[in-house]
Design a protein around this motif. Structure first.
Motif, PDB file in Angstrom:
ATOM      1  N   ALA A  86     -10.162  -8.627 -14.313  1.00  0.00           N
ATOM      2  CA  ALA A  86      -9.608  -8.042 -13.026  1.00  0.00           C
ATOM      3  C   ALA A  86     -10.445  -6.820 -12.504  1.00  0.00           C
ATOM      4  CB  ALA A  86      -7.961  -7.760 -13.308  1.00  0.00           C
ATOM      5  N   SER A  87     -10.926  -5.957 -13.303  1.00  0.00           N
ATOM      6  CA  SER A  87     -11.628  -4.883 -12.712  1.00  0.00           C
ATOM      7  C   SER A  87     -13.097  -5.386 -11.945  1.00  0.00           C
ATOM      8  CB  SER A  87     -12.289  -4.161 -14.110  1.00  0.00           C
ATOM      9  OG  SER A  87     -13.110  -4.987 -14.876  1.00  0.00           O
ATOM     10  N   GLN A  88     -13.515  -6.211 -12.201  1.00  0.00           N
ATOM     11  CA  GLN A  88     -14.909  -6.794 -11.459  1.00  0.00           C
ATOM     12  C   GLN A  88     -14.419  -7.309 -10.128  1.00  0.00           C
ATOM     13  OE1 GLN A  88     -15.852  -9.486 -15.198  1.00  0.00           O
ATOM     14  NE2 GLN A  88     -17.683  -9.303 -13.896  1.00  0.00           N
ATOM     15  N   LEU A  89     -13.013  -7.681  -9.913  1.00  0.00           N
ATOM     16  CA  LEU A  89     -12.554  -8.000  -8.738  1.00  0.00           C
ATOM     17  C   LEU A  89     -11.630  -7.059  -7.987  1.00  0.00           C
ATOM     18  CD1 LEU A  89     -11.299 -11.701  -9.412  1.00  0.00           C
ATOM     19  CD2 LEU A  89     -13.655 -10.796  -8.747  1.00  0.00           C
ATOM     20  N   ARG A  90     -11.719  -5.928  -8.532  1.00  0.00           N
ATOM     21  CA  ARG A  90     -11.239  -4.697  -7.804  1.00  0.00           C
ATOM     22  C   ARG A  90      -9.623  -4.774  -7.589  1.00  0.00           C
ATOM     23  NH1 ARG A  90     -14.910  -3.044  -2.963  1.00  0.00           N
ATOM     24  NH2 ARG A  90     -13.375  -1.339  -2.805  1.00  0.00           N
ATOM     25  N   CYS A  91      -8.867  -5.495  -8.591  1.00  0.00           N
ATOM     26  CA  CYS A  91      -7.678  -5.655  -8.498  1.00  0.00           C
ATOM     27  C   CYS A  91      -6.739  -4.101  -8.428  1.00  0.00           C
ATOM     28  CB  CYS A  91      -6.877  -6.489  -9.675  1.00  0.00           C
ATOM     29  SG  CYS A  91      -7.738  -8.208  -9.576  1.00  0.00           S
ATOM     30  N   VAL A  92      -7.003  -3.422  -9.098  1.00  0.00           N
ATOM     31  CA  VAL A  92      -6.448  -1.997  -8.934  1.00  0.00           C
ATOM     32  C   VAL A  92      -6.661  -1.382  -7.438  1.00  0.00           C
ATOM     33  CG1 VAL A  92      -6.370   0.278  -9.760  1.00  0.00           C
ATOM     34  CG2 VAL A  92      -6.661  -1.542 -11.324  1.00  0.00           C
ATOM     35  N   ASP A  93      -7.873  -1.802  -6.702  1.00  0.00           N
ATOM     36  CA  ASP A  93      -7.716  -1.256  -5.647  1.00  0.00           C
ATOM     37  C   ASP A  93      -6.405  -1.768  -4.639  1.00  0.00           C
ATOM     38  OD1 ASP A  93     -10.015  -0.058  -6.045  1.00  0.00           O
ATOM     39  OD2 ASP A  93     -11.382  -1.271  -4.730  1.00  0.00           O
ATOM     40  N   PHE A  94      -6.198  -3.092  -5.018  1.00  0.00           N
ATOM     41  CA  PHE A  94      -5.056  -3.625  -4.177  1.00  0.00           C
ATOM     42  C   PHE A  94      -3.728  -2.873  -4.499  1.00  0.00           C
ATOM     43  CE2 PHE A  94      -1.403  -6.429  -4.891  1.00  0.00           C
ATOM     44  CZ  PHE A  94      -1.143  -6.993  -3.306  1.00  0.00           C
ATOM     45  N   VAL A  95      -3.549  -2.751  -5.965  1.00  0.00           N
ATOM     46  CA  VAL A  95      -2.110  -1.936  -6.744  1.00  0.00           C
ATOM     47  C   VAL A  95      -2.235  -0.680  -5.774  1.00  0.00           C
ATOM     48  CG1 VAL A  95      -1.352  -1.316  -8.525  1.00  0.00           C
ATOM     49  CG2 VAL A  95      -2.428  -3.610  -8.555  1.00  0.00           C
ATOM     50  N   ASP A  96      -3.074  -0.024  -5.793  1.00  0.00           N
ATOM     51  CA  ASP A  96      -3.362   1.374  -5.253  1.00  0.00           C
ATOM     52  C   ASP A  96      -2.980   1.464  -3.932  1.00  0.00           C
ATOM     53  OD1 ASP A  96      -3.621   4.151  -5.001  1.00  0.00           O
ATOM     54  OD2 ASP A  96      -5.613   4.206  -5.411  1.00  0.00           O
ATOM     55  N   GLU A  97      -3.466   0.456  -3.017  1.00  0.00           N
ATOM     56  CA  GLU A  97      -2.908   0.362  -1.596  1.00  0.00           C
ATOM     57  C   GLU A  97      -1.544   0.025  -1.470  1.00  0.00           C
ATOM     58  OE1 GLU A  97      -4.297   0.862   1.333  1.00  0.00           O
ATOM     59  OE2 GLU A  97      -6.548   0.884   1.068  1.00  0.00           O
ATOM     60  N   TRP A  98      -1.278  -1.008  -2.413  1.00  0.00           N
ATOM     61  CA  TRP A  98       0.190  -1.389  -2.139  1.00  0.00           C
ATOM     62  C   TRP A  98       1.329  -0.115  -2.581  1.00  0.00           C
ATOM     63  CZ3 TRP A  98       2.637  -6.051  -1.187  1.00  0.00           C
ATOM     64  CH2 TRP A  98       4.138  -5.992  -1.590  1.00  0.00           C
ATOM     65  N   VAL A  99       1.071   0.408  -3.741  1.00  0.00           N
ATOM     66  CA  VAL A  99       2.056   1.606  -3.920  1.00  0.00           C
ATOM     67  C   VAL A  99       1.957   2.809  -3.067  1.00  0.00           C
ATOM     68  CG1 VAL A  99       2.234   0.661  -6.504  1.00  0.00           C
ATOM     69  CG2 VAL A  99       0.413   2.635  -5.607  1.00  0.00           C
ATOM     70  N   SER A 100       0.851   2.951  -2.173  1.00  0.00           N
ATOM     71  CA  SER A 100       0.612   3.984  -1.293  1.00  0.00           C
ATOM     72  C   SER A 100       1.049   3.822   0.144  1.00  0.00           C
ATOM     73  CB  SER A 100      -0.961   4.162  -1.152  1.00  0.00           C
ATOM     74  OG  SER A 100      -1.518   4.562  -2.449  1.00  0.00           O
ATOM     75  N   ALA A 101       1.545   2.437   0.514  1.00  0.00           N
ATOM     76  CA  ALA A 101       1.904   2.009   1.675  1.00  0.00           C
ATOM     77  C   ALA A 101       3.392   2.471   1.815  1.00  0.00           C
ATOM     78  CB  ALA A 101       2.071   0.450   1.942  1.00  0.00           C
ATOM     79  N   PRO A 102       3.666   2.930   3.308  1.00  0.00           N
ATOM     80  CA  PRO A 102       4.761   3.840   3.460  1.00  0.00           C
ATOM     81  C   PRO A 102       5.989   2.951   3.953  1.00  0.00           C
ATOM     82  CG  PRO A 102       3.466   3.876   5.283  1.00  0.00           C
ATOM     83  CD  PRO A 102       2.448   2.967   4.244  1.00  0.00           C
ATOM     84  N   TYR A 103       6.137   1.492   3.041  1.00  0.00           N
ATOM     85  CA  TYR A 103       7.194   0.722   3.335  1.00  0.00           C
ATOM     86  C   TYR A 103       8.003   0.518   2.446  1.00  0.00           C
ATOM     87  CZ  TYR A 103       3.346  -0.529   6.636  1.00  0.00           C
ATOM     88  OH  TYR A 103       2.416  -0.621   7.800  1.00  0.00           O
ATOM     89  N   PRO A 104       9.413   0.232   2.561  1.00  0.00           N
ATOM     90  CA  PRO A 104      10.345   0.415   1.522  1.00  0.00           C
ATOM     91  C   PRO A 104      10.127  -0.458   0.097  1.00  0.00           C
ATOM     92  CG  PRO A 104      11.427   0.085   3.499  1.00  0.00           C
ATOM     93  CD  PRO A 104       9.896  -0.115   3.890  1.00  0.00           C
ATOM     94  N   ALA A 105       9.770  -1.563   0.279  1.00  0.00           N
ATOM     95  CA  ALA A 105       9.226  -2.236  -0.761  1.00  0.00           C
ATOM     96  C   ALA A 105       8.306  -1.423  -1.695  1.00  0.00           C
ATOM     97  CB  ALA A 105       8.895  -3.814  -0.742  1.00  0.00           C
ATOM     98  N   GLN A 106       7.440  -1.225  -1.009  1.00  0.00           N
ATOM     99  CA  GLN A 106       6.226  -0.428  -1.633  1.00  0.00           C
ATOM    100  C   GLN A 106       6.293   1.073  -2.325  1.00  0.00           C
ATOM    101  OE1 GLN A 106       5.862  -2.137   1.076  1.00  0.00           O
ATOM    102  NE2 GLN A 106       4.252  -3.735   0.850  1.00  0.00           N
ATOM    103  N   LEU A 107       7.394   1.632  -1.491  1.00  0.00           N
ATOM    104  CA  LEU A 107       7.694   2.794  -2.006  1.00  0.00           C
ATOM    105  C   LEU A 107       8.447   2.752  -3.394  1.00  0.00           C
ATOM    106  CD1 LEU A 107       8.800   4.681   1.320  1.00  0.00           C
ATOM    107  CD2 LEU A 107       6.748   5.244  -0.244  1.00  0.00           C
TER     108      LEU A 107
END
Length: 214
Positions: A86-107
């Motif tokens: 997963a690290s080679q595909l930068r999956c955590v970049d997606f997780v970081d973007e997801w939990v940073s987004a200002p929408y109800p589900a992500q918050l």
């Protein structure tokens, strides 16, 4: 964990991405955590523009949380004969973007994932006197084994197990949205065909129908 087990989760990713549980941990930001104030994409996003991480909202994971997330993602989705880690595909970049987004589900998920990653390091320190990213694979797996299935997790680990489930879904969603993830499950996408061969006979027999289109 076997990648084939993870592949089974893939079929449920679309549904599981809708399952935020704000009651697992508090949704309020902890000390030192940035407060999300961005408005998001709005009603008319610029789909022809490439946005870099942090352009639209500040990213949330601290360096320590990011290190724990990368290590955890690689425990869940390790490199094997089917694909890279997963690290080679930068999956955590997606997780970081997801939990940073200002929408109800992500918050809601932000209130689960960030405290969960902090718990992971705290538990690693309690058991092995090190942060999660600094543990051996067997030590990391020992912690994950206790929280990877909520039905079998101890009462005091229920919140951590719900965190693990949510993180696993997000990491799998990121992984299987990549070409390498498609290859891992044999997904080829839409392929042009010069002929129409119809459904396979086994499918027709299973459905109890007959092919009538020539």
């Amino acid at each position: 964990m076997p990648r084939r087990t993870v592949i089974k989760w893939f079929v449920a990713v679309a549904a599981s991405l809708k399952l935020g549980d704000a009651q697992v941990f508090g949704a309020e930001p902890g000390p030192g955590e940035p407060v999300i104030t961005a408005n998001g994409y709005g009603k008319d996003p610029l789909l022809n523009h490439t946005h870099n991480p942090g352009d639209l909202w500040p990213l949330t994971l601290s360096p320590t949380q990011r290190a724990a997330a990368i290590a955890l993602a690689d425990v869940i989705l390790p490199a094997d004969n089917l694909g890279p880690a997963a690290s080679q595909l930068r999956c955590v970049d997606f997780v970081d973007e997801w939990v940073s987004a200002p929408y109800p589900a992500q918050l809601r998920d932000r209130g689960i994932v960030l405290p969960g990653l902090d718990w992971l390091d705290a538990e690693s320190g309690r058991r092995f006197a090190n942060v999660f990213a600094g543990l051996t694979l067997s030590q990391q797996q020992a912690i994950c084994d206790d929280i990877c299935f909520q039905a079998r997790a101890a009462d005091e680990l229920q919140a951590a197990a719900r965190f693990f489930s949510r993180f696993r879904s997000l990491a799998a969603a990121a992984y299987y949205a990549t070409p390498e993830g498609w290859d891992a499950i044999g997904y080829v996408g839409n392929q042009p065909s010069l002929t129409y061969d119809g459904p396979p006979e086994a499918v027709l027999a299973h459905l109890g129908v007959e092919q009538t289109v020539a």
